[in-house]
Write a protein that holds these residues in place. Sequence first.
Motif, PDB file in Angstrom:
ATOM      1  N   GLY A 258       4.228 -34.652   2.264  1.00  0.00           N
ATOM      2  CA  GLY A 258       4.673 -36.031   2.269  1.00  0.00           C
ATOM      3  C   GLY A 258       3.633 -36.947   1.661  1.00  0.00           C
ATOM      4  O   GLY A 258       2.588 -36.506   1.172  1.00  0.00           O
ATOM      5  N   SER A 311       6.689 -38.784  13.537  1.00  0.00           N
ATOM      6  CA  SER A 311       7.755 -39.372  12.738  1.00  0.00           C
ATOM      7  C   SER A 311       7.525 -39.127  11.252  1.00  0.00           C
ATOM      8  O   SER A 311       8.481 -38.884  10.490  1.00  0.00           O
ATOM      9  CB  SER A 311       7.850 -40.881  13.015  1.00  0.00           C
ATOM     10  OG  SER A 311       8.834 -41.482  12.220  1.00  0.00           O
ATOM     11  N   ALA A 312       6.260 -39.169  10.816  1.00  0.00           N
ATOM     12  CA  ALA A 312       5.943 -38.943   9.406  1.00  0.00           C
ATOM     13  C   ALA A 312       6.282 -37.511   8.994  1.00  0.00           C
ATOM     14  O   ALA A 312       6.796 -37.275   7.890  1.00  0.00           O
ATOM     15  CB  ALA A 312       4.465 -39.237   9.148  1.00  0.00           C
ATOM     16  N   GLN A 315      10.113 -37.031   9.015  1.00  0.00           N
ATOM     17  CA  GLN A 315      10.768 -37.635   7.853  1.00  0.00           C
ATOM     18  C   GLN A 315      10.894 -36.623   6.718  1.00  0.00           C
ATOM     19  O   GLN A 315      11.908 -36.580   6.014  1.00  0.00           O
ATOM     20  CB  GLN A 315       9.980 -38.861   7.387  1.00  0.00           C
ATOM     21  CG  GLN A 315      10.551 -39.538   6.147  1.00  0.00           C
ATOM     22  CD  GLN A 315      11.987 -40.005   6.333  1.00  0.00           C
ATOM     23  OE1 GLN A 315      12.338 -40.535   7.387  1.00  0.00           O
ATOM     24  NE2 GLN A 315      12.817 -39.810   5.312  1.00  0.00           N
ATOM     25  N   ALA A 318      13.705 -34.362   7.565  1.00  0.00           N
ATOM     26  CA  ALA A 318      15.010 -35.013   7.399  1.00  0.00           C
ATOM     27  C   ALA A 318      15.475 -35.000   5.950  1.00  0.00           C
ATOM     28  O   ALA A 318      16.678 -35.131   5.678  1.00  0.00           O
ATOM     29  CB  ALA A 318      14.944 -36.449   7.913  1.00  0.00           C
ATOM     30  N   GLU A 319      14.544 -34.847   5.025  1.00  0.00           N
ATOM     31  CA  GLU A 319      14.895 -34.837   3.606  1.00  0.00           C
ATOM     32  C   GLU A 319      15.400 -33.483   3.137  1.00  0.00           C
ATOM     33  O   GLU A 319      15.819 -33.354   1.984  1.00  0.00           O
ATOM     34  CB  GLU A 319      13.675 -35.268   2.779  1.00  0.00           C
ATOM     35  CG  GLU A 319      13.270 -36.725   3.032  1.00  0.00           C
ATOM     36  CD  GLU A 319      11.926 -37.069   2.418  1.00  0.00           C
ATOM     37  OE1 GLU A 319      11.293 -36.145   1.835  1.00  0.00           O
ATOM     38  OE2 GLU A 319      11.508 -38.235   2.526  1.00  0.00           O
ATOM     39  N   GLU A 325      20.371 -32.026  11.750  1.00  0.00           N
ATOM     40  CA  GLU A 325      19.679 -33.220  12.233  1.00  0.00           C
ATOM     41  C   GLU A 325      18.946 -32.896  13.529  1.00  0.00           C
ATOM     42  O   GLU A 325      19.472 -32.215  14.405  1.00  0.00           O
ATOM     43  CB  GLU A 325      20.689 -34.344  12.474  1.00  0.00           C
ATOM     44  CG  GLU A 325      20.066 -35.666  12.859  1.00  0.00           C
ATOM     45  CD  GLU A 325      21.086 -36.774  12.982  1.00  0.00           C
ATOM     46  OE1 GLU A 325      20.728 -37.847  13.499  1.00  0.00           O
ATOM     47  OE2 GLU A 325      22.249 -36.556  12.564  1.00  0.00           O
TER      48      GLU A 325
END
Length: 399
Positions: A258, A311-312, A315, A318-319, A325
């Motif tokens: 990321g 959360s980072a 993320q 999630a991509e 999910e």
Amino acid sequence: MSFPDVLHRGDDFLNRYPRRSRAWRFFSYSTSFFVIGVSKLIIKTFYNVTLNNYSNLTAARARSRKENRGLMTVMNHMSTVDDPFIWATLPMSLYSSLENMRWCLGAHNICFAGKIRSFFFSAGQVLSTERFGAGPFQGAIDASIRLLSPDNTLPFGEREGKPYLPPIVRTKPSWVHVYPEGFVLQLHPPFQNSMRYFKWGITRMILEATRPPIVLPIFTTGFENILPEDGDEGTNAQETGFQRFRRTIGTKINVSFGKPLDDALVDAYRAEWESLVSKYSSPGDTDLNDTLKYGEEAQDLRSRLAAELRSAVAQIRAEDPSLPEEDPRFKSPSWWKRYTMTEGKSDPDVKFIGQNWAIRRLQKFLNIEPEESQSAKSAKDEAKNLGASTDPDFNKKNN
């Protein structure tokens, strides 16, 4: 703010081995390079690797040197082969010297069980980390804070009347890699490739390093298929080791990098930490006091930062359109603590592949006495009824 005693303890932890000597540095580099090389041979020969946004890592490493800041990489923990296989997916040119090798944290009861293992993993730049009650205020975390702190930003020039000598030889701040979940996590569908909550040790590294580190999230899939946690259980129990290995050939491994956490975000959390230090410490204090360790405001700050880091990483997950999910329950530390203490009875729809290694009774090295069973049962019942604890001692033992 970095307290001198924290940095000194970090030095003492690193100085358990003669890391400045040429012989040690040669052995350490040779060990790390050999392990990565063998792992790369296996990975390249038998598996299908995809690197996504690798340039984010190379850019972060370049910034680390240019800006004189440590580099921290944060990753989900899907398998016991995550390390060293994750490094085998990267170009060997990355490892041109010992100081380009990552440092990481490894379980004391596994990686450091005996002198030979301790020597080997220490040579591989792994820091012995205690779980099950040791908490975030231990030597491995202090050492990580020290590694992320540039040598020329230290708040002291000498120690015990002698010129200060850093515990390692380096020309730039170090790279520290962490698995903040603390345990491998493999769940049956529809919860595959999910994560636990992130523990507080990583937040100490960010808040207490002398300069804010560059924080880069990583998410991987595929390693869990190379070494599933069910071992000899299940329908494939009669297979030999070679048969299981043959079945994993061709496994797809995805490693996704990321973007680094926004510097403004990191600076905001560090400013909040500085405010707490000013509020609860006295001039001349050289170490964390109990309020800064276990006080409600300090715990809340670490909890929020840990959630931000998770959360980072989430993320990136999630991509990936191939993954379901993530269940929102998994963000909650109180949910995981209740689930573990009740050994899954609180939420029976969530099934582990293999065992939930966060369960204390499964850890033989703890030597849990039989008479503790009644108190353990009471703790489970309380966790089930309350869902979360506001007792600082509970948080201190479980983060």
